[in-house]
Design a protein around this motif. Sequence first.
Motif, PDB file in Angstrom:
ATOM      1  N   LEU A   7      -1.072   2.097  -3.123  1.00  0.00           N
ATOM      2  CA  LEU A   7      -0.958   2.450  -1.710  1.00  0.00           C
ATOM      3  C   LEU A   7       0.221   1.725  -1.086  1.00  0.00           C
ATOM      4  O   LEU A   7       0.506   0.577  -1.446  1.00  0.00           O
ATOM      5  CB  LEU A   7      -2.225   2.044  -0.951  1.00  0.00           C
ATOM      6  CG  LEU A   7      -3.544   2.629  -1.434  1.00  0.00           C
ATOM      7  CD1 LEU A   7      -4.706   1.874  -0.801  1.00  0.00           C
ATOM      8  CD2 LEU A   7      -3.603   4.095  -1.091  1.00  0.00           C
ATOM      9  N   ILE A   8       0.876   2.367  -0.137  1.00  0.00           N
ATOM     10  CA  ILE A   8       1.892   1.719   0.689  1.00  0.00           C
ATOM     11  C   ILE A   8       1.511   1.994   2.128  1.00  0.00           C
ATOM     12  O   ILE A   8       1.293   3.143   2.508  1.00  0.00           O
ATOM     13  CB  ILE A   8       3.308   2.237   0.397  1.00  0.00           C
ATOM     14  CG1 ILE A   8       3.704   1.892  -1.039  1.00  0.00           C
ATOM     15  CG2 ILE A   8       4.313   1.651   1.397  1.00  0.00           C
ATOM     16  CD1 ILE A   8       5.056   2.435  -1.454  1.00  0.00           C
ATOM     17  N   GLY A   9       1.398   0.925   2.910  1.00  0.00           N
ATOM     18  CA  GLY A   9       1.016   1.084   4.306  1.00  0.00           C
ATOM     19  C   GLY A   9       1.215  -0.202   5.080  1.00  0.00           C
ATOM     20  O   GLY A   9       1.759  -1.175   4.564  1.00  0.00           O
ATOM     21  N   THR A  30      -7.212  -4.388   6.419  1.00  0.00           N
ATOM     22  CA  THR A  30      -7.220  -2.930   6.418  1.00  0.00           C
ATOM     23  C   THR A  30      -5.785  -2.439   6.425  1.00  0.00           C
ATOM     24  O   THR A  30      -4.946  -2.960   7.152  1.00  0.00           O
ATOM     25  CB  THR A  30      -7.975  -2.393   7.654  1.00  0.00           C
ATOM     26  OG1 THR A  30      -9.315  -2.902   7.615  1.00  0.00           O
ATOM     27  CG2 THR A  30      -8.023  -0.878   7.650  1.00  0.00           C
ATOM     28  N   LEU A  31      -5.529  -1.447   5.603  1.00  0.00           N
ATOM     29  CA  LEU A  31      -4.203  -0.869   5.455  1.00  0.00           C
ATOM     30  C   LEU A  31      -4.199   0.536   6.051  1.00  0.00           C
ATOM     31  O   LEU A  31      -5.061   1.352   5.731  1.00  0.00           O
ATOM     32  CB  LEU A  31      -3.860  -0.806   3.966  1.00  0.00           C
ATOM     33  CG  LEU A  31      -2.410  -0.717   3.563  1.00  0.00           C
ATOM     34  CD1 LEU A  31      -1.649  -1.944   4.015  1.00  0.00           C
ATOM     35  CD2 LEU A  31      -2.307  -0.574   2.050  1.00  0.00           C
ATOM     36  N   ALA A  32      -3.249   0.800   6.946  1.00  0.00           N
ATOM     37  CA  ALA A  32      -3.067   2.144   7.495  1.00  0.00           C
ATOM     38  C   ALA A  32      -2.034   2.855   6.631  1.00  0.00           C
ATOM     39  O   ALA A  32      -0.897   2.410   6.513  1.00  0.00           O
ATOM     40  CB  ALA A  32      -2.593   2.071   8.935  1.00  0.00           C
ATOM     41  N   VAL A  33      -2.452   3.970   6.020  1.00  0.00           N
ATOM     42  CA  VAL A  33      -1.591   4.727   5.123  1.00  0.00           C
ATOM     43  C   VAL A  33      -1.408   6.116   5.712  1.00  0.00           C
ATOM     44  O   VAL A  33      -2.376   6.847   5.913  1.00  0.00           O
ATOM     45  CB  VAL A  33      -2.208   4.815   3.707  1.00  0.00           C
ATOM     46  CG1 VAL A  33      -1.326   5.623   2.784  1.00  0.00           C
ATOM     47  CG2 VAL A  33      -2.460   3.429   3.147  1.00  0.00           C
ATOM     48  N   ASP A  34      -0.158   6.477   6.011  1.00  0.00           N
ATOM     49  CA  ASP A  34       0.128   7.790   6.587  1.00  0.00           C
ATOM     50  C   ASP A  34      -0.250   8.905   5.620  1.00  0.00           C
ATOM     51  O   ASP A  34      -0.033   8.793   4.410  1.00  0.00           O
ATOM     52  CB  ASP A  34       1.617   7.931   6.920  1.00  0.00           C
ATOM     53  CG  ASP A  34       2.020   7.128   8.133  1.00  0.00           C
ATOM     54  OD1 ASP A  34       1.140   6.804   8.955  1.00  0.00           O
ATOM     55  OD2 ASP A  34       3.221   6.844   8.257  1.00  0.00           O
ATOM     56  N   ALA A  72       2.769  -2.936  -0.384  1.00  0.00           N
ATOM     57  CA  ALA A  72       2.303  -2.046  -1.445  1.00  0.00           C
ATOM     58  C   ALA A  72       1.142  -2.754  -2.127  1.00  0.00           C
ATOM     59  O   ALA A  72       1.219  -3.946  -2.424  1.00  0.00           O
ATOM     60  CB  ALA A  72       3.414  -1.777  -2.453  1.00  0.00           C
ATOM     61  N   VAL A  73       0.065  -2.032  -2.318  1.00  0.00           N
ATOM     62  CA  VAL A  73      -1.127  -2.583  -2.958  1.00  0.00           C
ATOM     63  C   VAL A  73      -1.403  -1.775  -4.212  1.00  0.00           C
ATOM     64  O   VAL A  73      -1.437  -0.554  -4.187  1.00  0.00           O
ATOM     65  CB  VAL A  73      -2.350  -2.517  -2.015  1.00  0.00           C
ATOM     66  CG1 VAL A  73      -3.615  -2.960  -2.733  1.00  0.00           C
ATOM     67  CG2 VAL A  73      -2.122  -3.351  -0.769  1.00  0.00           C
ATOM     68  N   GLU A  74      -1.582  -2.490  -5.312  1.00  0.00           N
ATOM     69  CA  GLU A  74      -1.961  -1.867  -6.573  1.00  0.00           C
ATOM     70  C   GLU A  74      -3.291  -2.461  -6.991  1.00  0.00           C
ATOM     71  O   GLU A  74      -3.462  -3.680  -6.988  1.00  0.00           O
ATOM     72  CB  GLU A  74      -0.898  -2.151  -7.629  1.00  0.00           C
ATOM     73  CG  GLU A  74      -1.142  -1.471  -8.937  1.00  0.00           C
ATOM     74  CD  GLU A  74      -0.009  -1.727  -9.919  1.00  0.00           C
ATOM     75  OE1 GLU A  74      -0.288  -1.621 -11.136  1.00  0.00           O
ATOM     76  OE2 GLU A  74       1.116  -2.017  -9.499  1.00  0.00           O
ATOM     77  N   GLY A  75      -4.252  -1.608  -7.296  1.00  0.00           N
ATOM     78  CA  GLY A  75      -5.567  -2.120  -7.663  1.00  0.00           C
ATOM     79  C   GLY A  75      -6.490  -1.016  -8.120  1.00  0.00           C
ATOM     80  O   GLY A  75      -6.051   0.006  -8.637  1.00  0.00           O
TER      81      GLY A  75
END
Length: 140
Positions: A7-9, A30-34, A72-75
Amino acid sequence: MLNKVILIGRLTREPELRYTPGGVAVARFTLAVDRPFTNKQGEREADFIDIVVWQKQAETCTQYLGKGRLVAVEGRLQIRSYDDSQGIRRKAAEVVADQVRFLDRPRDERQAPVAAARDTSTVAEPGFSEVNFTEDDIPF
């Protein structure tokens, strides 16, 4: 089988750091991802995804990240069940991060406590080695 999420946000709030009874650090944000499309009114929409980060990376995220920062989150996706205060069984979806990459620089000094205290001739980013340079090293 594969369970991988990338994810990228932007963070919607400051990361929240806690410790388990065993002393292991865990941070949540919390990540806001468009979304890649707009709604009927032509407005962009976003998904708000809960992120969990463990151990040293949790402490690093809490120290350097703040509301609005791009990451950027990788998981992996994790679905867990719990009973709420009324005894109703609920489910929660969250991404357990293996890696969090900082994609922008802090907007102000409050979000970069270590960098603000350093000499300007030293450049360091979380996860990278420190680089020392002099004016003679600058090519322009």
